[in-house]
Motif scaffolding. Structure first.
Motif, PDB file in Angstrom:
ATOM      1  N   TYR A 235      -7.154   0.082  -7.167  1.00 51.71           N
ATOM      2  CA  TYR A 235      -7.121  -1.135  -6.365  1.00 51.71           C
ATOM      3  C   TYR A 235      -6.634  -2.355  -7.129  1.00 51.71           C
TER       4      TYR A 235
ATOM      5  N   ARG B  68     -13.706  -7.076  -2.063  1.00 48.07           N
ATOM      6  CA  ARG B  68     -14.738  -6.089  -1.794  1.00 48.07           C
ATOM      7  C   ARG B  68     -16.107  -6.765  -1.732  1.00 48.07           C
TER       8      ARG B  68
ATOM      9  N   ASP C  68     -14.955   1.057 -11.178  1.00 50.10           N
ATOM     10  CA  ASP C  68     -13.703   0.488 -11.693  1.00 50.10           C
ATOM     11  C   ASP C  68     -13.101   1.286 -12.841  1.00 50.10           C
TER      12      ASP C  68
ATOM     13  N   GLN D 131      -2.957  -1.798  -7.231  1.00 46.69           N
ATOM     14  CA  GLN D 131      -2.530  -2.061  -5.842  1.00 46.69           C
ATOM     15  C   GLN D 131      -2.307  -3.560  -5.634  1.00 46.69           C
TER      16      GLN D 131
ATOM     17  N   ASP E 219       0.832  -1.200   0.000  1.00 44.62           N
ATOM     18  CA  ASP E 219       0.000   0.000   0.000  1.00 44.62           C
ATOM     19  C   ASP E 219       0.872   1.258   0.000  1.00 44.62           C
TER      20      ASP E 219
ATOM     21  N   TYR F  27      -9.110   5.075   1.196  1.00 42.76           N
ATOM     22  CA  TYR F  27      -8.782   3.664   1.409  1.00 42.76           C
ATOM     23  C   TYR F  27     -10.038   2.961   1.917  1.00 42.76           C
TER      24      TYR F  27
ATOM     25  N   MET G 232      -8.244   3.341  -3.167  1.00 40.47           N
ATOM     26  CA  MET G 232      -7.583   2.070  -2.890  1.00 40.47           C
ATOM     27  C   MET G 232      -8.531   1.150  -2.131  1.00 40.47           C
ATOM     28  N   HIS G 233      -8.239  -0.131  -2.192  1.00 36.90           N
ATOM     29  CA  HIS G 233      -9.006  -1.141  -1.458  1.00 36.90           C
ATOM     30  C   HIS G 233      -8.141  -2.396  -1.395  1.00 36.90           C
TER      31      HIS G 233
ATOM     32  N   THR H 233     -12.622  -0.194   2.747  1.00 33.47           N
ATOM     33  CA  THR H 233     -12.537  -1.554   3.284  1.00 33.47           C
ATOM     34  C   THR H 233     -13.935  -2.147   3.393  1.00 33.47           C
TER      35      THR H 233
ATOM     36  N   LEU I  60      -9.069  -5.371  -0.995  1.00 29.08           N
ATOM     37  CA  LEU I  60      -9.813  -6.480  -1.589  1.00 29.08           C
ATOM     38  C   LEU I  60      -9.732  -7.727  -0.694  1.00 29.08           C
TER      39      LEU I  60
ATOM     40  N   THR J  41       2.272   1.704  -3.401  1.00 30.50           N
ATOM     41  CA  THR J  41       1.262   2.202  -4.337  1.00 30.50           C
ATOM     42  C   THR J  41       1.089   3.712  -4.183  1.00 30.50           C
TER      43      THR J  41
END
Length: 325
Positions: free
Chosen positions: A299, A283, A292, A302, A147, A236, A278-279, A238, A281, A150
């Motif tokens: 992500y 998700r 997307d 990432q 992260d 970010y 960011m994520h 989640t 994943l 990234t």
């Protein structure tokens, strides 16, 4: 108290890293992604054991691929708690003791109970590095490293002020814990928005850590995501960690609370053009697929970065072992 760099070559906790190591890791990752073939013999003759007792796609597969691309032999156990002697009651410490005798050189471990990876490292010793790939509700340092990488690739450095918006289940999400520890330790120009349901606020010990390091943060529980997204350089996201909640009513309550933390196209439209999403994943409903194609979505890049960073991490560990020999 912060962990010491002496934990190296084990990778256990994001608080153990000095800035010099993070910067070197990033340079190595850049070199690997430019020409992976240059590194195909780094782990030649080495055996890497990937031992997971929790489900994983990205961390499991990228760890295997990273080791194999560096020339290692890989033995991978995706459901170690069910399909090994651990099911019969063997401890992870005994498992590591046995595998050391079977010519294993590196261990990449994800375990369902916090502290187990640290216990494995104690038994493995400094000649057999252990990489923490997820320690129950504890830390996930390799995710934090990818992260950070990234974010650094996107913004070039952490010298400018950056606002990181951590969104969602901040109580149970070990990826946000690890990344907050890492950025909070190393980068005084980073500030945080903790945007969460009231029942999923960031852990008090992490808030205390930021206070000790005099880092800027704002807790915004029960607020709406659309009130803060526009101020963030990094959003970010989640998922709700319902798999970590045994109480059906608590799971239902968390999902209901999450409705104010869904990243809609309308919210994305308010974000800075140069910001990124960011994520870690996987998700669920909090990050719709219609996001997307937005140019700020990072992500999937990432997730790809996980391969280069994990290759770089193994390379750095092996280099240090050779220097110490």
């Amino acid at each position: 108290m912060d962990l010491l760099y002496e934990d190296f070559p084990h990778i256990l906790d994001t608080r153990q890293f000095p800035l010099s190591f993070i910067e070197r890791l990033g340079r190595t990752a850049n070199a690997i992604r430019t020409d992976p073939s240059r590194f195909r013999k780094v782990l030649r003759g080495k055996k890497v054991v990937v031992l997971f007792s929790q489900p994983s796609l990205r961390t499991f597969e990228s760890s295997i691929e990273a080791a194999e691309m560096l020339g290692a032999r890989v033995h991978a156990f995706e459901n170690a708690a069910e399909f090994s002697s651990i099911k019969k009651g063997e401890t992870i410490k005994d498992t590591i003791r046995i595998l050391k005798h079977y010519n294993s050189d590196f261990f990449i471990i994800r375990w369902h109970t916090e502290g187990s990876v640290h216990a494995a490292a104690d038994v493995a010793g400094l000649s057999h590095p252990v990489i923490n790939a997820g320690d129950g509700p504890g830390q996930h340092p390799t995710q934090a490293l990818l992260d950070e990488y990234t974010i650094r690739r996107e913004f070039k450095s952490f010298d400018r002020p950056l606002v990181i918006g951590m969104v969602g289940d901040l109580l149970r999400g070990r990826t946000t814990h690890s990344l907050t520890y890492l950025l909070g330790k190393l980068y005084p120009n980073v500030s945080f928005f903790f945007i969460s349901p009231d029942s999923a606020r960031m852990k008090p010990e992490i808030i205390d850590y930021l206070k000790r390091h005099q880092r800027r943060y704002v807790e915004v529980p029960s607020a709406r995501l659309d009130q803060y997204a526009a101020a963030c350089d990094v959003l970010y996201m989640t998922r709700p960690q319902t798999d970590q909640e045994d109480d059906p009513e608590a799971r239902a309550r968390l999902i209901a609370e999450y409705q104010s933390f869904i990243l809609t196209p309308e919210i994305v439209a308010t974000m800075k053009p140069e910001s990124i999403i960011m994520h870690p994943l996987p998700r669920t409903f909090e990050l719709p697929e219609e996001i997307d194609d937005d140019p700020r979505a990072r992500y999937f890049e990432q997730a790809e970065n996980g391969l280069w960073v994990r290759m770089a991490l193994l390379t750095e560990i092996q280099t240090q072992l050779q220097l110490a020999a």
